[in-house]
Design a protein around this motif. Structure first.
Motif, PDB file in Angstrom:
ATOM      1  N   PHE A 139      -6.015   5.462  -9.761  1.00  0.00           N
ATOM      2  CA  PHE A 139      -4.815   4.651  -9.957  1.00  0.00           C
ATOM      3  C   PHE A 139      -4.695   3.551  -8.899  1.00  0.00           C
ATOM      4  O   PHE A 139      -4.063   2.524  -9.117  1.00  0.00           O
ATOM      5  CB  PHE A 139      -3.565   5.534  -9.889  1.00  0.00           C
ATOM      6  CG  PHE A 139      -3.019   5.921 -11.228  1.00  0.00           C
ATOM      7  CD1 PHE A 139      -2.038   5.180 -11.837  1.00  0.00           C
ATOM      8  CD2 PHE A 139      -3.491   7.042 -11.888  1.00  0.00           C
ATOM      9  CE1 PHE A 139      -1.526   5.533 -13.072  1.00  0.00           C
ATOM     10  CE2 PHE A 139      -2.997   7.410 -13.114  1.00  0.00           C
ATOM     11  CZ  PHE A 139      -2.008   6.652 -13.713  1.00  0.00           C
ATOM     12  N   LEU A 140      -5.294   3.808  -7.725  1.00  0.00           N
ATOM     13  CA  LEU A 140      -5.152   2.873  -6.602  1.00  0.00           C
ATOM     14  C   LEU A 140      -6.336   1.923  -6.443  1.00  0.00           C
ATOM     15  O   LEU A 140      -6.212   0.909  -5.759  1.00  0.00           O
ATOM     16  CB  LEU A 140      -5.021   3.660  -5.289  1.00  0.00           C
ATOM     17  CG  LEU A 140      -3.703   4.347  -4.987  1.00  0.00           C
ATOM     18  CD1 LEU A 140      -3.785   5.046  -3.638  1.00  0.00           C
ATOM     19  CD2 LEU A 140      -2.567   3.341  -4.964  1.00  0.00           C
ATOM     20  N   THR A 141      -7.475   2.262  -7.033  1.00  0.00           N
ATOM     21  CA  THR A 141      -8.712   1.573  -6.697  1.00  0.00           C
ATOM     22  C   THR A 141      -8.807   0.201  -7.355  1.00  0.00           C
ATOM     23  O   THR A 141      -8.729   0.093  -8.577  1.00  0.00           O
ATOM     24  CB  THR A 141      -9.928   2.423  -7.128  1.00  0.00           C
ATOM     25  OG1 THR A 141      -9.747   3.751  -6.643  1.00  0.00           O
ATOM     26  CG2 THR A 141     -11.206   1.860  -6.559  1.00  0.00           C
ATOM     27  N   PRO A 142      -8.971  -0.872  -6.547  1.00  0.00           N
ATOM     28  CA  PRO A 142      -9.179  -2.212  -7.122  1.00  0.00           C
ATOM     29  C   PRO A 142     -10.504  -2.252  -7.886  1.00  0.00           C
ATOM     30  O   PRO A 142     -11.417  -1.464  -7.591  1.00  0.00           O
ATOM     31  CB  PRO A 142      -9.230  -3.112  -5.886  1.00  0.00           C
ATOM     32  CG  PRO A 142      -8.609  -2.317  -4.781  1.00  0.00           C
ATOM     33  CD  PRO A 142      -8.930  -0.883  -5.094  1.00  0.00           C
ATOM     34  N   PRO A 143     -10.659  -3.143  -8.860  1.00  0.00           N
ATOM     35  CA  PRO A 143      -9.680  -4.165  -9.241  1.00  0.00           C
ATOM     36  C   PRO A 143      -8.768  -3.746 -10.387  1.00  0.00           C
ATOM     37  O   PRO A 143      -7.887  -4.504 -10.780  1.00  0.00           O
ATOM     38  CB  PRO A 143     -10.579  -5.324  -9.693  1.00  0.00           C
ATOM     39  CG  PRO A 143     -11.766  -4.645 -10.278  1.00  0.00           C
ATOM     40  CD  PRO A 143     -11.972  -3.377  -9.491  1.00  0.00           C
ATOM     41  N   PHE A 144      -8.968  -2.524 -10.959  1.00  0.00           N
ATOM     42  CA  PHE A 144      -8.242  -2.181 -12.181  1.00  0.00           C
ATOM     43  C   PHE A 144      -7.250  -1.036 -12.018  1.00  0.00           C
ATOM     44  O   PHE A 144      -6.763  -0.508 -13.011  1.00  0.00           O
ATOM     45  CB  PHE A 144      -9.241  -1.815 -13.295  1.00  0.00           C
ATOM     46  CG  PHE A 144     -10.239  -2.889 -13.601  1.00  0.00           C
ATOM     47  CD1 PHE A 144      -9.849  -4.065 -14.198  1.00  0.00           C
ATOM     48  CD2 PHE A 144     -11.576  -2.726 -13.264  1.00  0.00           C
ATOM     49  CE1 PHE A 144     -10.766  -5.070 -14.479  1.00  0.00           C
ATOM     50  CE2 PHE A 144     -12.503  -3.714 -13.543  1.00  0.00           C
ATOM     51  CZ  PHE A 144     -12.094  -4.892 -14.155  1.00  0.00           C
ATOM     52  N   GLY A 158       0.815  -1.219   0.000  1.00  0.00           N
ATOM     53  CA  GLY A 158       0.000   0.000   0.000  1.00  0.00           C
ATOM     54  C   GLY A 158       0.842   1.261   0.000  1.00  0.00           C
ATOM     55  O   GLY A 158       0.537   2.222  -0.712  1.00  0.00           O
ATOM     56  N   VAL A 159       1.910   1.261   0.808  1.00  0.00           N
ATOM     57  CA  VAL A 159       2.795   2.433   0.878  1.00  0.00           C
ATOM     58  C   VAL A 159       3.418   2.714  -0.483  1.00  0.00           C
ATOM     59  O   VAL A 159       3.462   3.870  -0.939  1.00  0.00           O
ATOM     60  CB  VAL A 159       3.896   2.208   1.933  1.00  0.00           C
ATOM     61  CG1 VAL A 159       4.998   3.250   1.789  1.00  0.00           C
ATOM     62  CG2 VAL A 159       3.309   2.288   3.335  1.00  0.00           C
ATOM     63  N   ILE A 160       3.899   1.684  -1.160  1.00  0.00           N
ATOM     64  CA  ILE A 160       4.565   1.873  -2.453  1.00  0.00           C
ATOM     65  C   ILE A 160       3.579   2.379  -3.508  1.00  0.00           C
ATOM     66  O   ILE A 160       3.866   3.332  -4.239  1.00  0.00           O
ATOM     67  CB  ILE A 160       5.232   0.564  -2.908  1.00  0.00           C
ATOM     68  CG1 ILE A 160       6.421   0.256  -1.997  1.00  0.00           C
ATOM     69  CG2 ILE A 160       5.683   0.648  -4.361  1.00  0.00           C
ATOM     70  CD1 ILE A 160       7.052  -1.091  -2.230  1.00  0.00           C
ATOM     71  N   CYS A 161       2.409   1.758  -3.583  1.00  0.00           N
ATOM     72  CA  CYS A 161       1.410   2.172  -4.577  1.00  0.00           C
ATOM     73  C   CYS A 161       0.962   3.617  -4.333  1.00  0.00           C
ATOM     74  O   CYS A 161       0.884   4.430  -5.268  1.00  0.00           O
ATOM     75  CB  CYS A 161       0.207   1.244  -4.544  1.00  0.00           C
ATOM     76  SG  CYS A 161       0.513  -0.402  -5.210  1.00  0.00           S
ATOM     77  N   ALA A 162       0.679   3.944  -3.070  1.00  0.00           N
ATOM     78  CA  ALA A 162       0.193   5.289  -2.740  1.00  0.00           C
ATOM     79  C   ALA A 162       1.275   6.341  -2.982  1.00  0.00           C
ATOM     80  O   ALA A 162       1.001   7.425  -3.522  1.00  0.00           O
ATOM     81  CB  ALA A 162      -0.280   5.335  -1.291  1.00  0.00           C
ATOM     82  N   SER A 163       2.509   6.028  -2.580  1.00  0.00           N
ATOM     83  CA  SER A 163       3.607   6.988  -2.774  1.00  0.00           C
ATOM     84  C   SER A 163       3.881   7.207  -4.252  1.00  0.00           C
ATOM     85  O   SER A 163       4.174   8.325  -4.678  1.00  0.00           O
ATOM     86  CB  SER A 163       4.874   6.481  -2.083  1.00  0.00           C
ATOM     87  OG  SER A 163       4.656   6.274  -0.709  1.00  0.00           O
ATOM     88  N   GLY A 164       3.776   6.139  -5.031  1.00  0.00           N
ATOM     89  CA  GLY A 164       4.016   6.258  -6.467  1.00  0.00           C
ATOM     90  C   GLY A 164       3.004   7.141  -7.167  1.00  0.00           C
ATOM     91  O   GLY A 164       3.333   7.847  -8.127  1.00  0.00           O
ATOM     92  N   THR A 165       1.759   7.128  -6.689  1.00  0.00           N
ATOM     93  CA  THR A 165       0.719   7.929  -7.345  1.00  0.00           C
ATOM     94  C   THR A 165       0.815   9.417  -7.009  1.00  0.00           C
ATOM     95  O   THR A 165       0.068  10.215  -7.579  1.00  0.00           O
ATOM     96  CB  THR A 165      -0.690   7.434  -6.965  1.00  0.00           C
ATOM     97  OG1 THR A 165      -0.859   7.503  -5.549  1.00  0.00           O
ATOM     98  CG2 THR A 165      -0.915   6.010  -7.424  1.00  0.00           C
TER      99      THR A 165
END
Length: 426
Positions: free
Chosen positions: A373-378, A139-146
């Motif tokens: 960008f973060l929202t599952p599933p896509f 979660g940290v990596i995905c959120a920081s990347g966005t």
């Protein structure tokens, strides 16, 4: 009716995975010729020429070049390693360093995919080796990347500035505070998690002394930070335009690579090729979208959309909530570039009639796309991370990890939506 057919056919092709640029161009030509005649496209060369002569869009390849140099030459890796050691002795320290480096990468690349992949390769192994809770690490990596969607010099802000006719410098200034608020929210969440669930983000064992860590951190963090401050500072103070500042950033990144002895002509060649690929993709989409918007406009569909929104109860708030919901849902399936060129030009005339501040509207759109960008599933960030993560990290684990960060993003988006006077400064 022509505009509706055009829009639906284009979306169907995009959902089925066809090339974005060729979908826009092909569908526009097909529907345009059948409905409006071949003469319509006699205007197309002039529109393409105006795209090619647009000085604002010249900033895109140079900011992309700047970011790729920092990654390919290992400068991003040095940043993350030094930050991890600097904060690693506290619970959640590696996660906090990931957030900070994510913000710095966002301020240098402006490209979400590049940031997520870079931190997935560099930071994820460190956190997993340190027995981090897998969903939290993901979660940290995905959120920081966005963060690259909102923190200047975000590519989407440059595109939105051009599409909406708003000065890019104003968008950069307006995006700073919402971006900082997201960074603060993420950091507080990790600190609270480290306090009450220390097993989720345990501290690292640091062998170096504090003085050694400070010296190394100064060497690895200060020069890239100075580059970012120089680039953004020159824009905010009015010394240089975003395009001029992007040139400074591109040259400064090469100078940093030489300074750290990471420069080689082979790397420069690789960076240049990668920059051309990314830039070509963006401009191919832009030319296809130009054909799309021309057919949509000349078919009279703009007026139908305007009438639909203007007849809704609730005035601008209904329009804002409906447009934000539509962009969020579309963001599950198609990329931010397509949304910027496909949907935003349809919404802008309505926003102008309703006297909505376009800078505020652009920031809301950018933050909304960041959430999608973060929202599952896509969510695209989820797949970027999955592509570089070890096989043991399941997709469902990544989904679980991003949920707290999605909630934080929605909270910040709501604050900017309902309290713009506190967050939007131009």
């Amino acid at each position: 009716m022509t505009g509706l057919i055009l829009f639906i056919v284009a979306l169907l092709f995009l959902f089925f995975g066809y090339s974005v640029a060729f979908t826009f161009a092909g569908v526009s030509v097909l529907v345009g010729v059948l409905a409006l005649g071949l003469d319509l496209f006699s205007f197309m060369p002039y529109r393409i020429m105006s795209v090619m002569e647009n000085t604002t869009l010249m900033a895109i390849p140079m900011f992309v070049f700047m970011g790729i140099v920092l990654q390919k030459t290992g400068l991003a890796e040095r940043l993350l390693e030094s930050s991890a050691k600097l904060f690693g002795s506290i619970a959640g320290g590696v996660a906090i360093s990931t957030i900070i480096v994510g913000a710095l990468l966002a301020a240098s690349t402006g490209v979400v995919g590049a940031s997520v992949v870079a931190m997935g390769v560099i930071s994820l192994p460190v956190m997993l080796k340190n027995n981090y809770h897998e969903p939290t690490a993901a979660g940290v990596i995905c959120a920081s990347g966005t963060l690259g969607q909102i923190i200047p010099p975000s590519i989407i802000l440059i595109i939105l500035g051009d599409v909406m006719g708003v000065p890019v410098g104003d968008l950069f200034k307006a995006a700073v505070l919402p971006g900082m608020l997201l960074i603060v929210a993420y950091t507080i969440y990790i600190l609270v998690l480290g306090k009450f669930k220390p097993e989720y983000c345990p501290p690292m064992v640091i062998t170096e002394t504090k003085s050694e860590l400070l010296v190394q951190a100064t060497k690895d963090i200060i020069p890239p930070l100075l580059l970012i401050v120089t680039v953004l500072g020159s824009i905010f103070t009015g010394i240089a335009t975003p395009t001029e500042s992007s040139a400074i950033g591109a040259l400064g990144a090469v100078v940093l690579a030489v300074f750290y002895r990471s420069f080689s002509f082979k790397k420069l060649n690789d960076v240049s090729k990668e920059t051309v690929k990314v830039t070509s993709m963006i401009f191919a989409v832009l030319i296809g979208a130009t054909a799309f918007s021309m057919v949509f406009s000349y078919s009279g569909s703009e007026y139908i959309v305007e009438e639909f929104f203007l007849d809704l109860p609730g005035d601008k708030w209904t329009f804002l909530l409906m447009s934000m919901l539509a962009i969020l849902i579309l963001g599950f399936f198609i990329d931010f570039i397509e949304i910027a060129f496909l949907v935003v030009p349809i919404l802008v005339p309505v926003a102008m009639i309703l006297e909505i501040d376009l800078v505020w509207f652009a920031i809301l759109i950018s933050m909304n796309l960041q959430t999608s960008f973060l929202t599952p599933p896509f969510g695209f960030s989820l797949f970027y991370l999955k592509g570089v993560a070890p096989p043991s990290l399941k997709t469902t684990t990544i989904y679980k990890g991003v949920i707290p960060f999605i909630l934080m993003q929605i909270m910040v988006l709501a604050l900017v939506l309902f309290l713009p006077e506190y967050f939007i400064f131009t």
